[in-house]
Design a protein around this motif. Structure first.
Motif, short mmCIF file in Angstrom:
data_model
loop_
_atom_site.label_atom_id
_atom_site.label_comp_id
_atom_site.label_asym_id
_atom_site.label_seq_id
_atom_site.Cartn_x
_atom_site.Cartn_y
_atom_site.Cartn_z
N UNK A 20 1.20 -11.05 -11.96
CA UNK A 20 2.18 -9.98 -11.73
C UNK A 20 2.06 -9.46 -10.30
N UNK A 21 3.17 -9.53 -9.57
CA UNK A 21 3.24 -9.03 -8.20
C UNK A 21 4.27 -7.90 -8.13
N UNK A 22 4.06 -6.98 -7.21
CA UNK A 22 5.05 -5.92 -6.98
C UNK A 22 5.35 -5.91 -5.48
N UNK A 23 6.60 -6.17 -5.13
CA UNK A 23 6.96 -6.33 -3.73
C UNK A 23 8.12 -5.42 -3.37
N UNK A 24 7.81 -4.19 -3.11
CA UNK A 24 8.74 -3.21 -2.56
C UNK A 24 7.87 -2.16 -1.87
N UNK A 25 8.39 -1.02 -1.53
CA UNK A 25 7.59 -0.03 -0.79
C UNK A 25 6.53 0.65 -1.64
N UNK A 26 6.39 0.25 -2.89
CA UNK A 26 5.31 0.79 -3.73
C UNK A 26 3.95 0.59 -3.09
N UNK A 27 3.78 -0.52 -2.35
CA UNK A 27 2.43 -0.88 -1.88
C UNK A 27 1.95 -0.03 -0.70
N UNK A 28 2.81 0.76 -0.08
CA UNK A 28 2.45 1.50 1.13
C UNK A 28 1.29 2.47 0.88
N UNK A 29 0.18 2.38 1.62
CA UNK A 29 -0.87 3.40 1.53
C UNK A 29 -0.48 4.68 2.26
N UNK A 30 0.36 4.55 3.29
CA UNK A 30 0.87 5.69 4.04
C UNK A 30 2.33 5.42 4.34
#
Length: 528
Positions: free
Chosen positions: A474-484
Motif C-alpha cells: 500500500x502506497x500513498x502518493x499525494x501531499x499526505x507525506x509532507x513532514x512540513x
C-alpha cells in the motif's frame, strides 16, 4: 458482489494519482484509476465567475464539520484531475532549506527524511512533464538547478510597471514558475483572466488531467469515473491489501490487485485509511504510529488587493510576479516569513461573494457594478506563510461517517508580519487602500501532512518512497507525506515525488528489467 482484477489500482487522479498513472502507463501492466467524480466538461461555464463562484458548479456539495461540530463546505473538487483543474498553475520547487529543520517564530519546521538533491532530478522531470515556464536566475531563494524547460511568461505592461516599482524598493521580484501550454501562441494558453479557481475550457493549463490522465488513457490505462473507493480490504493477517471495495454508479463491486496506490488528497486519503480499520488495524489501516490523520497543514494564506482609485489595471493575465525576499528571513528578525505572489484577476462577482460571506450577509445591498469598478482598479496578491505541523491538527471520522477537520492555524505572528510587509509594499506602489481576506481555520487548499513519511514506523506512516510501514503493498502518493508545508505551492513537489515513487515501483514491486525501468528515469536519479 462483482469482482474485477488489475495489476495496479490507483485511487484518485490528481497531481499524485494522475502522475503515477502516466509514469506506469508504459509498463504493460493492467492499471485502473478510480476517480469518484467525472470528467470536467468543456463548456462556457468553465470561464464564468457566476458559475464557478456563485453557483459553485464544480465544487463538492458535501459538508465537513469543524472542531466544534459546525458544518462547512470545503474548497475541494472531485473530478478527473482533482483540484489541479482549478489551480493557478504555480509550480514551485521547495527551497533547499525547506528540506532541513528550520526555526520559526512560533515553532520548528522539521527536517525531511530526503534531501533536495534526492528530489532534484525528479523536479526536472516534473517541470518537463507539466511544461513549466520560469527563470532560474532571478529568484534569490532558487535552489541549485538547471534552466527551466520554457522561458518565463512575459509580464503584462501594467505588471512591468509594478516590477519596476518593486525593484526601486530594493526588492527582488522574480517570474512565477507557471505550468501553461504554449502561452500566448496560436492554439495555446490565451493568458486569460480566468485561471485561478477556474477549469480551462481549452485545456491549455498544465493540470493532471491534461498532462497525465489523458495520455495514460491513450496508452491503455483504465479510468473509472463516478467510482468511490469505500474501503481497503486486507489479508487475514493484515499485512497486505487484497482488494478495494468500490461504489460505482450506485453499484457495489470489488477490485482485486497486488499493488494499491492511494492518492485522494491529504484529507480523503487519511479518511480512507481510517475507514478501513480491521481487527489487526483497530485505529485505522497503517496506523500503528497513531499519526494517520494527524499533523494536518494548509498554509497561512491571505488574499490581498492594492486599490488605485484613479488608475485602471489594464493587465488581463497578471499572475507572473513573486517576491521571496522574506522567505527565509524577515526584515527585523532571523525567522522566515514566507512568500508574496501576484494572483489572477478578481472579478466583481467574486469580490461580492467573498464580501457577502465575510460580513455575514450584511453588505448584500452593495451592487455588483460597484465591485466591478473596485476590482478594475486593483492588483491582486497572495501572502503565504508556512503552517507548522501539530498532532492536534487532524482529520477524523464522525460517528455518522462524515469528515471532521480539527484545525487551528499556527505561526500566525510571522504571517501577520508578512502581511504587514506586503501592505507596506503595496502602499509604496501607490495603493490608497489594501484589502485582505483569509480562509483561517476553514482552509482546505494546499492541504498536506496527514500521513507523514519518515524512516521509523513509530514516528511516521510512510517510508521515503511513500509505502506504508504497516502494509507492504500500500502506497500513498499525494501531499499526505509532507513532514512540513514550506511556504510555496505544493503541486510540483507532489508530482516530483509521484515520479520518484513510480520509478521505485517499476524497479521493485513491478519488477521490470533494468533497461525497461530506466526508460522514464532521469539519468541523475538512476541507481546502479
Amino acid at each position: 458482489m462483482q469482482t474485477h482484477a488489475f495489476d495496479v489500482v490507483i485511487i484518485g487522479s490528481g497531481a499524485g494519482g494522475g502522475t503515477v498513472a502516466h509514469a506506469l502507463a508504459s509498463t504493460g501492466r493492467r492499471i485502473l484509476v478510480i476517480e469518484r467524480g467525472g470528467d470536467v466538461p468543456s463548456e462556457p461555464e468553465n470561464w464564468s465567475p457566476a458559475a464557478v463562484w456563485k453557483d459553485l458548479r464544480y465544487r463538492t456539495m458535501e459538508r465537513w464539520v469543524d472542531r466544534d461540530g459546525q458544518e462547512f463546505q470545503p474548497y475541494t473538487h472531485y473530478n478527473v484531475g482533482g483540484n489541479t483543474k482549478y489551480w493557478g498553475s504555480v509550480l514551485y520547487r521547495l527551497r533547499r532549506e525547506d528540506f532541513g529543520e528550520i526555526a520559526h517564530r512560533d515553532g520548528v519546521s522539521p527536517a525531511w527524511p530526503i534531501t533536495y538533491d534526492d528530489l532534484a532530478p525528479w523536479y526536472d522531470e516534473a517541470e518537463r512533464l507539466y511544461q513549466v515556464h520560469g527563470d532560474a536566475t532571478a529568484d534569490p531563494t532558487e535552489p541549485p538547478r538547471g534552466p527551466f524547460p520554457h522561458p518565463p511568461v512575459p509580464h503584462a505592461e501594467a505588471m512591468q510597471a509594478v516590477v519596476a516599482g518593486l525593484e526601486r524598493q530594493g526588492l527582488h521580484p522574480s517570474p512565477l514558475p507557471l505550468g501553461l501550454i504554449e502561452p500566448g501562441r496560436p492554439g495555446g494558453c490565451q493568458l486569460c483572466n480566468t485561471c485561478n479557481s477556474f477549469p480551462c475550457r481549452i485545456h491549455r493549463k498544465s493540470d493532471a488531467d491534461v498532462c497525465c490522465v489523458r495520455p495514460a488513457r491513450e496508452a491503455g490505462v483504465t479510468v473509472w469515473t463516478h467510482a468511490l473507493a469505500r474501503r481497503l480490504v486486507t489479508s487475514r493477517d493484515g499485512t497486505r491489501v487484497e482488494a478495494v471495495d468500490v461504489e460505482r454508479d450506485g453499484r457495489e463491486m470489488r477490485v482485486e490487485a497486488p499493488l494499491v496506490v492511494v492518492a485522494c488528497g491529504a484529507v480523503n486519503s487519511a479518511i480512507l485509511l481510517l475507514r478501513s480499520a480491521t481487527p489487526q488495524h483497530p485505529r485505522g489501516l497503517a496506523n500503528s504510529s497513531g499519526l494517520v490523520g494527524r499533523r494536518y497543514m494548509a498554509h497561512l494564506a491571505t488574499m490581498m488587493q492594492g486599490f488605485y482609485p484613479f488608475r485602471v489595471n489594464t493587465a488581463v493575465f497578471q499572475k507572473t510576479v513573486a517576491i521571496n525576499d522574506f522567505y527565509l528571513r524577515g526584515r527585523h528578525g532571523s525567522y522566515p516569513l514566507g512568500q508574496i505572489q501576484s494572483q489572477g484577476r478578481t472579478h466583481g462577482l467574486m469580490a461580492k461573494v467573498v464580501g457577502d460571506t465575510w460580513f455575514g450577509g450584511h453588505v448584500t445591498w452593495i451592487p455588483e457594478w460597484a465591485y466591478d469598478a473596485w476590482v478594475a482598479r486593483g492588483v491582486d496578491w497572495l501572502a503565504m506563510s508556512e503552517d507548522l505541523p501539530h498532532v492536534d491538527n487532524r482529520v477524523t471520522l464522525t460517528e455518522d461517517g462524515r469528515i471532521r477537520l480539527e484545525y487551528t492555524p499556527n505561526n500566525e505572528a510571522a504571517h501577520e508580519e508578512l502581511v504587514r510587509e506586503a501592505s507596506r509594499m503595496l502602499r509604496r506602489l501607490g495603493a490608497w487602500k489594501v484589502m485582505a481576506h483569509s480562509h483561517r481555520s476553514k482552509n482546505t487548499t494546499h492541504q498536506c501532512g496527514t500521513l507523514v513519511f519518515g524512516h521509523e514506523a513509530s514516528s511516521s506512516v510512510l517510508d521515503t518512497y511513500c509505502r506504508t510501514h504497516d502494509v507492504s503493498n500500500l502506497f500513498v502518493v499525494d501531499a499526505s507525506f509532507f513532514p512540513s508545508s514550506a511556504a510555496v505551492n505544493p503541486g510540483l513537489t507532489i508530482v516530483a515525488q509521484a515520479l520518484r515513487v513510480a520509478d521505485h515501483l517499476r524497479r521493485t514491486d513491478l519488477r521490470l528489467p533494468e533497461d525497461a525501468a530506466a526508460g522514464t528515469t532521469p539519468a541523475a536519479a538512476q541507481r546502479p
